[in-house]
Scaffold this motif. Structure first.
Motif, mmCIF file in Angstrom:
data_model
loop_
_atom_site.group_PDB
_atom_site.id
_atom_site.type_symbol
_atom_site.label_atom_id
_atom_site.label_comp_id
_atom_site.label_asym_id
_atom_site.label_seq_id
_atom_site.Cartn_x
_atom_site.Cartn_y
_atom_site.Cartn_z
ATOM 1 N N LEU A 1 52.442 44.156 36.788
ATOM 2 C CA LEU A 1 52.530 44.256 35.397
ATOM 3 C C LEU A 1 52.029 45.491 35.083
ATOM 4 O O LEU A 1 52.581 45.725 34.132
ATOM 5 N N ARG A 2 51.066 45.856 35.816
ATOM 6 C CA ARG A 2 50.706 47.850 35.917
ATOM 7 C C ARG A 2 51.590 48.581 35.896
ATOM 8 O O ARG A 2 51.540 49.403 34.487
ATOM 9 N N GLY A 3 52.745 48.233 36.510
ATOM 10 C CA GLY A 3 53.509 49.307 36.822
ATOM 11 C C GLY A 3 54.952 48.927 35.447
ATOM 12 O O GLY A 3 55.059 50.299 34.787
ATOM 13 N N ILE A 4 54.523 47.603 35.051
ATOM 14 C CA ILE A 4 55.859 47.286 33.804
ATOM 15 C C ILE A 4 55.373 48.159 33.115
ATOM 16 O O ILE A 4 56.762 48.582 31.590
ATOM 17 N N ARG A 5 54.164 47.760 32.138
ATOM 18 C CA ARG A 5 53.600 48.475 31.625
ATOM 19 C C ARG A 5 53.786 49.869 31.631
ATOM 20 O O ARG A 5 53.071 50.346 30.083
ATOM 21 N N THR A 6 53.336 50.929 32.015
ATOM 22 C CA THR A 6 53.375 51.868 32.321
ATOM 23 C C THR A 6 55.173 52.432 32.740
ATOM 24 O O THR A 6 54.948 52.995 32.335
ATOM 25 N N LYS A 7 55.610 51.719 32.713
ATOM 26 C CA LYS A 7 57.110 52.078 32.392
ATOM 27 C C LYS A 7 57.312 51.939 30.886
ATOM 28 O O LYS A 7 57.970 53.162 30.649
ATOM 29 N N ILE A 8 56.756 50.486 30.202
ATOM 30 C CA ILE A 8 57.195 50.591 29.005
ATOM 31 C C ILE A 8 56.908 51.922 28.488
ATOM 32 O O ILE A 8 56.988 52.149 27.234
ATOM 33 N N ARG A 9 55.406 51.983 28.393
ATOM 34 C CA ARG A 9 54.843 52.878 27.385
ATOM 35 C C ARG A 9 55.544 54.696 28.017
ATOM 36 O O ARG A 9 55.279 55.253 26.821
ATOM 37 N N THR A 10 55.793 54.555 28.772
ATOM 38 C CA THR A 10 57.012 55.950 29.595
ATOM 39 C C THR A 10 57.677 55.464 28.409
ATOM 40 O O THR A 10 58.255 56.810 27.693
ATOM 41 N N ALA B 1 62.531 46.423 30.006
ATOM 42 C CA ALA B 1 61.433 46.531 30.892
ATOM 43 C C ALA B 1 60.175 45.476 29.818
ATOM 44 O O ALA B 1 59.259 44.694 30.648
ATOM 45 N N ARG B 2 60.188 45.346 28.248
ATOM 46 C CA ARG B 2 59.504 44.200 28.223
ATOM 47 C C ARG B 2 59.818 42.618 28.604
ATOM 48 O O ARG B 2 59.090 41.974 28.725
ATOM 49 N N LYS C 1 57.325 39.972 29.910
ATOM 50 C CA LYS C 1 57.550 39.026 29.584
ATOM 51 C C LYS C 1 57.383 37.607 30.926
ATOM 52 O O LYS C 1 56.732 36.887 30.497
ATOM 53 N N ALA C 2 58.230 37.950 31.890
ATOM 54 C CA ALA C 2 58.587 37.219 32.311
ATOM 55 C C ALA C 2 57.314 37.148 34.016
ATOM 56 O O ALA C 2 56.561 36.225 34.576
ATOM 57 N N GLU C 3 56.428 38.852 34.131
ATOM 58 C CA GLU C 3 55.440 39.256 34.813
ATOM 59 C C GLU C 3 53.933 37.925 34.001
ATOM 60 O O GLU C 3 53.529 37.412 35.115
ATOM 61 N N VAL C 4 54.207 38.009 32.769
ATOM 62 C CA VAL C 4 52.547 37.577 31.575
ATOM 63 C C VAL C 4 53.305 36.034 32.234
ATOM 64 O O VAL C 4 52.041 35.034 32.687
ATOM 65 N N GLU C 5 54.031 35.322 32.166
ATOM 66 C CA GLU C 5 53.865 33.896 32.209
ATOM 67 C C GLU C 5 54.166 33.771 33.548
ATOM 68 O O GLU C 5 53.935 32.223 33.691
ATOM 69 N N ARG C 6 54.706 34.433 34.347
ATOM 70 C CA ARG C 6 54.283 34.371 36.266
ATOM 71 C C ARG C 6 52.827 34.106 35.994
ATOM 72 O O ARG C 6 52.632 32.857 37.216
ATOM 73 N N ILE C 7 52.026 34.787 35.602
ATOM 74 C CA ILE C 7 50.669 35.001 35.362
ATOM 75 C C ILE C 7 50.097 33.518 35.479
ATOM 76 O O ILE C 7 49.056 33.046 35.821
ATOM 77 N N LEU C 8 50.717 33.428 33.933
ATOM 78 C CA LEU C 8 49.461 31.959 33.406
ATOM 79 C C LEU C 8 50.572 30.684 33.643
ATOM 80 O O LEU C 8 49.376 29.568 33.888
ATOM 81 N N LYS C 9 51.588 31.111 34.598
ATOM 82 C CA LYS C 9 51.674 29.060 35.803
ATOM 83 C C LYS C 9 51.197 29.141 36.915
ATOM 84 O O LYS C 9 50.773 28.503 36.618
#
Length: 780
Positions: free
Chosen positions: A152-161, A236-237, A241-249
């Motif tokens: 999730l950290r890598g994905i959000r870094t990519k989103i910000r870039t 990336a978004r 979303k998929a990673e956040v859903e995985r964490i919540l699951k």
């Protein structure tokens, strides 16, 4: 217990007030489901729970129940495979933390006896790992944090870039092509970054139109140059979303694993919140915990209706179940009869529900299996029933269910029909209810029922007081006194002619006159009894104050005496130490002379022992007693003695008892035990002291009697005996030493002197005789 009684007695309003005191939805749910218990053991436990919580609130100000949520539905959804949202996960973490905080709080209350609450709290399981896992993944605003996983950290870094690249490209458009734009800003449509382009420059910009303004003059376009970058951003978004859903699951699965513990925890937390709410309501209403019984006994001191402002409601003493099981309350309308029976009913429901009752401490309440009430105008329009018929429907239903474990409340029994028939019916209904063994409180204004309590066992009349002077009810309940109609008195106060009133009195029957006269007599007796009670209470308070003052003075005297003893012991100890040092010097000198003189070692040892034996004995706590062989020797006034506890010599003044003597040591007079006194010698001057002989027995009497330190009653007994002995000795006058203090003992001695026929005069001592601390008695 029937639900109708909640509405009739307005117990549902108490429930609503209780729910407002709950700190969580768990507690509120329990308050709305409250039910009065009908078993004595269960009610006693409920009251004990509330009392424990009340103790905590009184001493600590409250019970920490913040952050607790009803997470039952979330936990059950996680169990069946549902994915919880971030806020649901936060509620679970918050509830776990709230339980830990509560447990820590109760564990710190070591000085309080809390067996029930402590046992509940000990069952709470602290799921710290689950709480930590949730807190590390979700922030306080309900957003899954970057650190929840490396992916999730890598994905959000990519989103910000990507967002930075898109915005940078679009900002170049706002600078270079600002004339083609309606506004030099970057906005978002359909989750994609776009520019507000003027309609006429659509072709010049190129790209995808996502939206347009209401006027159609502005198009929100995504330039072709940023389409690919926006696509990468959207991809990336989607990954985010998929990673956040995985964490919540993952969190939901961990919640499901701890289902049993979480559900058990919220059950306990809800129970404690429910208990705390009951205690907080008791504090708001100024209530106290009643003692419970299953004997139908109600004893309340200064009971108040819980729904009336405490500063306005009139408090009443209520007794039922001991000397009588039925109360018939008579009196005028709006006098407070209905409020009284509602107070009894509400206090009963509250007590059986674990709530404290609005009365003074020391109250007692009974546990009933059912509470029945027929109160107010419950006319049923749908059933086309009259007021009387409606009441009779309720009464018939009550009589079908009532038994010896029931409390029955009748308001205006028999009202709504012919007075004569209504009164007869009311008495018959009361007889039937009493025969079933129920506890009954009924109100009526039928005069026939005023004598009901005098003709039935375990029935008592009562009334609500009415002030004829102000023409207003006082709302005070008077047990044992039936109500008067007061019609003649009220009419007279309102100005009705005396002739009309007298004519009316002649028209009423002899029996009615007798009843009214009897009631008037009872009221007069009651008022006199109240005045006598107030007088006795005042005298008791004064006596208590005098007793406390005397006890305080005695404690001060005792403390002063102990200090004197200690000081004397310290002084004697120093003297002994000096004597021992001198003895050691003597022995040392003898040893040095041993070679020059014929002194034997055993003689030196014997000399040292004699020196030690000559040392004075010191009195510690409970001084060493004199040799038993000397205790049997009787001491006489004038004997010179040694007081072993002080190491001081003195003179015997008088014999107080077989084991106690009054001694004169210097300027002090001291009482001492015989075992602490050693006889020294007897003075020949004793023969010159006055002696009175009666039947062959010699009386040696001092001219002074010291009463200081004596209890009042004991002192007066000693004075009486001493005066008799002084008269036998032929003294013209004697001195009674009583000290100054509060003056109570001086007053008692002087009152005795006034009554004694042999005392010619009494006066306070002069300056050289002790002043007001001494009373001098002169004999005839």
């Amino acid at each position: 217990m029937n639900k109708r009684i909640f509405r009739v007695l307005e117990f549902d309003k108490i429930i609503q007030m209780l729910s407002e005191q709950a700190a969580s939805s768990l507690g509120k749910k329990r308050t709305m489901q409250i039910q009065p218990a009908t078993e004595l053991e269960a009610v006693e436990r409920l009251q004990a729970e509330t009392d424990e919580a009340a103790s905590i609130i009184r001493l600590r100000g409250g019970i920490p129940l913040g952050g607790i949520h009803d997470i039952g539905a979330s936990v059950k959804r996680a169990v069946i495979g549902g994915i919880l949202n971030a806020n649901e996960c936060l509620d679970i973490a918050s509830t776990i933390y709230g339980g830990k905080n509560l447990k820590h709080f109760v564990e710190e209350l070591e000085d309080l006896e809390l067996p029930i609450i402590r046992a509940l709290v000990e069952q709470l399981v602290s799921l710290s790992d689950l709480e930590r896992h949730i807190k590390n993944a979700i922030d306080d605003h309900g957003r899954v944090m970057d650190g929840a996983s490396d992916r999730l950290r890598g994905i959000r870094t990519k989103i910000r870039t990507n967002e930075s690249r898109v915005r940078e490209k679009l900002e170049s458009y706002t600078r270079s092509k600002s004339k083609m734009l309606s506004d030099s800003i970057i906005t978002i449509r359909n989750d994609r970054y776009v520019l507000p382009v003027k309609q006429e420059y659509r072709g010049a910009i190129g790209g995808i139109v996502h939206d347009q303004s209401s006027s159609g003059q502005t198009l929100f376009m995504e330039p072709q140059a940023v389409v690919d970058m926006n696509n990468q951003l959207q991809e990336a978004r989607a990954q985010e979303k998929a990673e956040v859903e995985r964490i919540l699951k993952e969190i939901s699965m961990r919640v499901a694993e701890d289902e049993a513990i979480l559900l058990a925890n919220i059950e306990i937390l809800g129970q404690i919140d429910f208990i705390a709410a009951r205690a907080k309501l008791g504090a708001v209403m100024r209530c106290s915990m009643p003692k419970m019984n299953d004997q139908g006994i109600i004893h309340l001191k200064q009971a108040r209706h819980p729904l009336i402002d405490p500063d306005e409601v009139v408090a009443n003493d209520i007794d039922l179940g001991e000397d009588y099981s039925t109360i018939v309350i008579t009196g005028p309308n709006t006098g407070g009869k209905t409020v009284t029976i509602k107070t009894i009913g509400l206090c009963t429901l509250m007590a059986q529900s674990g709530l404290q009752v609005p009365a003074l401490d020391g109250g007692e309440m009974a546990v009933f299996t059912d509470v029945f009430a027929d109160i107010g105008d419950e006319q049923s329009i749908e059933q086309s029933l009259s007021t009387f018929s409606s009441h009779m429907v309720n009464i018939v239903d009550i009589l079908q269910q009532v038994d010896h474990q029931s409390l029955v409340l009748f308001d205006e029994l028999g009202a709504g029909t012919d007075p004569q028939e209504g009164a007869a019916l009311a008495m018959s209904i009361l007889d039937e209810t009493i025969k079933r063994g129920a506890s009954v409180v009924a109100t009526t204004h039928y005069p026939e029922l005023k004598a009901y309590g005098f003709n039935r066992e375990r029935v008592v009349n009562a009334s609500v007081e009415f002030d004829v002077e102000t023409l207003k009810p006082t709302y005070r309940l008077l047990i044992g006194v039936p109500g008067r109609s007061n019609a003649f008195e009220i009419s007279r106060r309102l100005g009705l002619k005396e002739s009309v009133i007298e004519s009316a009195k002649e028209l009423i029957g002899t029996d009615s006159k007798s009843v009214e006269n009897m009631i008037a007599s009872l009221e007069t007796s009651r008022r006199q009894a109240e005045q006598d009670y107030e007088t006795a209470r005042t005298q008791l308070e004064q006596a208590e104050a005098l007793k406390q003052d005397l006890e305080k003075q005695w404690q001060e005297f005792d403390a002063k005496r102990e200090r004197l003893y200690q000081k004397a012991e310290e002084k004697a100890a120093k003297a002994v130490e000096r004597a021992r040092e001198e003895a050691e010097e003597i022995v040392s000198s003898l040893r040095t002379m041993k070679n020059q003189a014929s002194v034997k070692e055993h003689e030196i040892i014997e000399a040292r022992k004699r020196l030690e034996d000559a040392s004075p004995e010191l009195a510690k706590k409970g001084a060493k007693s004199a040799p038993k062989s000397k205790e049997s020797q009787q001491l006489m006034p004038g004997d010179e003695v040694l007081l072993l506890t002080l190491g001081q010599k003195g003179t015997v003044v008088e014999k107080v008892s077989d084991k106690e003597y009054l001694l004169q040591i210097g300027i002090m007079k001291i009482k001492a035990k015989r075992k602490d006194v050693e006889f020294v010698k007897r003075q020949d001057t004793l023969k010159e002291k006055p002696v009175a002989t009666v039947k062959g027995s010699a009386y040696h009497v001092s001219t002074e009697l010291d009463l200081r330190g004596e209890r009042y009653e004991d002192a007066l007994r000693r004075v009486e005996k001493y005066v008799d002995d002084a008269l036998l000795a032929g003294y013209p006058q004697v001195s009674i030493i009583h000290g100054k203090g509060t003056g109570a003992l001086r007053t008692g001695v002087q009152e005795f002197a006034k009554r004694h026929r042999a005392v010619k005069n009494h006066r306070s001592g002069g300056m050289s005789e002790g002043g007001t601390g001494v009373t001098v008695l002169e004999f005839q």
